[in-house]
Design an enzyme around this catalytic site. Structure first.
Site, PDB file in Angstrom:
ATOM      1  N   LYS A 278       0.861  -1.183   0.000  1.00  0.00           N
ATOM      2  CA  LYS A 278       0.000   0.000   0.000  1.00  0.00           C
ATOM      3  C   LYS A 278       0.903   1.241   0.000  1.00  0.00           C
ATOM      4  CE  LYS A 278      -4.325   1.359   2.151  1.00  0.00           C
ATOM      5  NZ  LYS A 278      -5.487   0.935   2.894  1.00  0.00           N
ATOM      6  N   GLU A 365     -20.097  -5.642   9.022  1.00  0.00           N
ATOM      7  CA  GLU A 365     -21.128  -4.865   9.718  1.00  0.00           C
ATOM      8  C   GLU A 365     -22.202  -5.765  10.305  1.00  0.00           C
ATOM      9  OE1 GLU A 365     -19.829  -4.059   6.770  1.00  0.00           O
ATOM     10  OE2 GLU A 365     -18.948  -2.073   7.133  1.00  0.00           O
ATOM     11  N   ARG A 393     -26.047  -2.207   5.703  1.00  0.00           N
ATOM     12  CA  ARG A 393     -25.694  -3.589   5.390  1.00  0.00           C
ATOM     13  C   ARG A 393     -26.131  -4.546   6.491  1.00  0.00           C
ATOM     14  NH1 ARG A 393     -20.349  -5.208   2.171  1.00  0.00           N
ATOM     15  NH2 ARG A 393     -21.576  -4.260   0.519  1.00  0.00           N
TER      16      ARG A 393
HETATM   17  C1  TPP Z   1     -19.178  -2.259   3.696  1.00  0.00           C
HETATM   18  C2  TPP Z   1     -18.026  -1.315   3.882  1.00  0.00           C
HETATM   19  N1  TPP Z   1     -17.508  -1.141   5.115  1.00  0.00           N
HETATM   20  C3  TPP Z   1     -16.476  -0.297   5.296  1.00  0.00           C
HETATM   21  C4  TPP Z   1     -15.947   0.393   4.254  1.00  0.00           C
HETATM   22  C5  TPP Z   1     -14.834   1.398   4.456  1.00  0.00           C
HETATM   23  N2  TPP Z   1     -13.605   0.995   3.800  1.00  0.00           N
HETATM   24  C6  TPP Z   1     -13.221   1.503   2.615  1.00  0.00           C
HETATM   25  S1  TPP Z   1     -11.787   0.886   2.075  1.00  0.00           S
HETATM   26  C7  TPP Z   1     -11.630  -0.091   3.423  1.00  0.00           C
HETATM   27  C8  TPP Z   1     -10.430  -0.980   3.557  1.00  0.00           C
HETATM   28  C9  TPP Z   1     -10.334  -1.906   2.441  1.00  0.00           C
HETATM   29  O1  TPP Z   1      -9.200  -2.687   2.597  1.00  0.00           O
HETATM   30  P1  TPP Z   1      -8.671  -3.535   1.395  1.00  0.00           P
HETATM   31  O2  TPP Z   1      -9.810  -4.215   0.731  1.00  0.00           O
HETATM   32  O3  TPP Z   1      -7.584  -4.401   1.906  1.00  0.00           O
HETATM   33  O4  TPP Z   1      -8.117  -2.464   0.374  1.00  0.00           O
HETATM   34  P2  TPP Z   1      -6.786  -1.548   0.485  1.00  0.00           P
HETATM   35  O5  TPP Z   1      -7.265  -0.155   0.835  1.00  0.00           O
HETATM   36  O6  TPP Z   1      -5.909  -2.119   1.518  1.00  0.00           O
HETATM   37  O7  TPP Z   1      -6.206  -1.589  -0.871  1.00  0.00           O
HETATM   38  C10 TPP Z   1     -12.698   0.083   4.294  1.00  0.00           C
HETATM   39  C11 TPP Z   1     -12.861  -0.576   5.597  1.00  0.00           C
HETATM   40  C12 TPP Z   1     -16.516   0.192   2.988  1.00  0.00           C
HETATM   41  N3  TPP Z   1     -16.078   0.853   1.915  1.00  0.00           N
HETATM   42  N4  TPP Z   1     -17.541  -0.657   2.835  1.00  0.00           N
END
Ligand code: TPP
Length: 635
Positions: A278, A365, A393
């Site tokens: 990242k 969630e 959700r």
């Molecule tokens: C249902 C839901 N819950 C929480 C989020 C907030 N959120 C956005 S990105 C993220 C982290 C995602 O992590 P990852 O899939 O590993 O992607 P990275 O940013 O590490 O590339 C979260 C928790 C979301 N977008 N959707």
């Protein structure tokens, strides 16, 4: 010097490049993402991590004929840039500009609209099955992060995809990060797959095999042998019916491209585990991927993100974080729960001070809500910190596990109302409507920072489910009282009385405000000489106050930062109908339309919910009140 990136208008241009040129393109694309986000703000480190993967996917797959589905979609700036939107990237997340997430109406390359996580495998599977039904030869690829992979939905999709034998590819973009460090057994499992001998051996094998370019099943077979012999008896993904390949280096185009080419030609569900960093290529983001997850505004790329010199106004999120710590000190039954939003929900300090009572459950969630219900059954006092949009959700869990059993769970609903640059997917528009129809559930709508603290305390003291909704960002800046006082439950207050007498021309108006729009309502009321009530509770509604105001005024106006349909204004209409009071009512709130991304103040104004908009809408409905205006503004 002319840039290669400037010659890329569609992925077809990428496919014409040599391997060497693709590497140059990656460097330029990364630089472009840095420059763009430094001007527009937005997601940062996730986008830097997907530059090579984006290039490789568009190079190998025949997009848009082949379907590329991104999970969450916060990592799609490189994708947007090379799919014809480079010239508009400077409008990213602004009103009328490019969205920060994939949007079907924005481009044919955005095959599926997202922003909430963990939908990509289901959507890509649906597309793959549709292709099979239509007899179309089309590849469908889902790209999902390790954070998003932890959600139930992703596993539900894997479970279904394995048996459906659809021709699809899942690319797991594993950077060992969610927004904050990932949690849970899946994360430990992925770390094991990547660790030590197995990872090194797998990578070496991949290299040798690919040099001689044997069919991929040979690679898969050898990887499997390694896996079986050295670390694990077969990956969890294989148990789901996928052909698992990896892990491979997601920044190495020389590994990515041939591996993807091989996988493209295989039948059935394929799974590629790609390892990325990242923030890759931007040292500060690599060192602090949490801090660099997103830029709130402009920054100088040579310096990085800088904290503002004057401390910004305290946000509602911070009010919650402080209250949570104070409350936890007073009551050891308190348990704080976040579904993967430690930073966004203001729980960093709580985790530090009360690690045993802090639970980051991952992007889950639904589980967060039922987990809270279980805790409440045993006499604990769970506080679920969750964005209004993400509670959607867990709606059934809210109804079935919390509300029906009348369990005392506090929902701290952050980002209620419009959220600005993240747009419709993140707006907390519906919570009043979807919560207030549930028996046993109360909904508090504090108007400012102090009221938010007192509302949270009040909610915590109840023996049934209570949601406290508060918006993104800061309030008007009222003094916050350290002392916590329980608010009289279901009781609003009059903040301003109209001085208008029945003899004066024009109507005597009462504005009933729910939440932070109290303040623009008060400003409008100054000009209209209207009465204003701070209702504080969308449920239970202060019916006595509503009927009293209705009887003493010629017209009622309700104001809320939530949908008009089914919202607090509807509750007022229901109460008036029940009391058989006939009075003209104007219900102000969010329209029956998804509000686009853009500057939050502008969006509020567009919805007619700033002071001027509220005043205008009242004038329009109930006629101009010139005499009043003169008195009110002293002209
Ligand atoms: C249902 C839901 N819950 C929480 C989020 C907030 N959120 C956005 S990105 C993220 C982290 C995602 O992590 P990852 O899939 O590993 O992607 P990275 O940013 O590490 O590339 C979260 C928790 C979301 N977008 N959707």
């Amino acid at each position: 010097m002319a840039k290669l990136l400037d010659t890329i208008h569609t992925p077809a241009d990428v496919r014409r490049l040599s391997r060497l040129e693709l590497k140059v393109l990656a460097t330029e694309l990364r630089e472009f993402v840095v420059q763009t986000v430094s001007q527009t703000g937005g997601h940062f480190s996730s986008n830097l991590g997907t530059v090579e993967l984006t290039i490789a996917l568009h190079y190998v797959f025949n997009t848009p004929h082949d379907r590329l589905v991104w999970d969450v979609g916060h990592q799609t700036y490189p994708h947007k840039t090379i799919t014809g939107r480079k010239a508009r990237m400077h409008t990213l997340r602004q009103l009328g500009g490019i969205s920060g997430f994939p949007r079907r109406e924005e481009s044919e390359y955005d095959t599926f609209g997202t922003a909430h996580s963990s939908t990509s495998i289901s959507a890509a599977l649906g597309m793959a099955v549709a292709a099979r039904m239509k007899g179309e030869s089309r590849k469908c690829v889902a790209v999902i992060g390790d954070g998003a992979m932890s959600a139930g939905m992703a596993f539900e999709a894997l479970n279904n995809a394995g048996v459906s034998q659809a021709d699809m590819l899942v690319v797991l973009n594993d950077n060992d990060m969610s927004i904050s460090p990932p949690v849970g057994a899946l994360n430990r499992y992925l770390a094991r797959l990547m660790s030590g001998k197995f990872y090194a051996a797998a990578r070496d094998t991949a290299k040798t095999v690919l040099k001689n370019a044997p069919p991929l099943f040979e690679l898969a077979r050898r990887l499997e042998e390694h896996a079986k012999g050295m670390v694990v008896p077969g990956t969890i993904f294989e148990e789901f019916g996928f052909n698992y390949v990896g892990p491979i280096d997601g920044h190495d185009l020389d590994s990515l491209i041939p591996t993807l080419e091989n996988l493209r030609d295989l039948k059935g569900p394929q799974f590629l585990h790609v390892v990325t960093k990242k923030g890759y290529g931007y040292k500060l983001a690599e060192a602090d991927p949490v801090g660099y997850h997103a830029a709130s505004g402009k920054f100088d790329p040579s310096i990085g993100f800088v904290k503002p010199a004057t401390p910004p106004k305290i946000t509602f999120t911070q009010v919650f974080g402080q209250w949570l710590c104070d409350m936890a000190e007073k009551d050891e039954r308190l348990v704080g729960i976040t579904p993967a939003m430690r930073e966004g929900s203001g729980m960093v300090e709580f985790e530090k001070r009360f690690p045993k009572r802090y639970h980051d459950v991952g992007i889950a969630e639904q589980h967060a809500v039922t987990f809270a219900a279980g805790l409440a059954c045993e006499g604990m006092k769970p506080v679920v910190a969750i964005y209004s949009t993400f509670l959607q959700r867990a709606y059934d869990q809210l109804v079935h596990d919390v509300a029906i059993q009348n369990l005392p769970v506090v929902f701290a609903l952050d980002r209620a109302g419009l959220v600005g640059a993240d747009g419709a997917t993140h707006a907390g528009s519906f919570d009043i409507a979807y919560l207030r129809c549930l028996p046993n559930v109360s909904v508090l709508t504090p108007a400012d920072e102090n009221e938010c603290r007192q509302a949270l305390y009040t909610a915590f003291m109840q023996d049934h489910p209570v949601a406290v909704r508060y918006p993104r960002g800061a309030g008007v800046g009222v003094q916050i009282q350290a002392e916590m006082t329980e608010m009289p439950f279901g009781i609003g207050e009059i903040r301003r009385e109209s001085t208008r007498t029945p003899a004066q021309p024009g109507k005597r108006i009462a504005i009933l405000a729910f939440g932070t729009l109290l303040y623009p309502a008060l400003a409008a009321a100054e000009r209209l000489d209207a009465t204003v009530a701070n209702m504080r509770f969308a449920k239970p509604l202060d019916v006595a106050l509503v009927t009293d105001l209705a009887r003493r005024h010629d017209a009622i106006v309700t104001v809320e930062e939530g949908t008009v349909m089914g919202g607090a204004g509807s509750a007022v209409l229901e109460a008036l109908a029940e009391a058989r009071i006939e009075v003209p009512v104007l219900v102000l709130g969010l329209p029956d339309a998804f509000v686009e991304h853009g500057d939050p103040a502008k969006l509020l104004a567009l919805c007619g919910l700033d002071a001027a908009g509220i005043e205008q809408q009242i004038q329009r409905r109930f006629g101009a009140m010139p005499a009043l205006l003169r008195t009110a503004v002293g002209q």
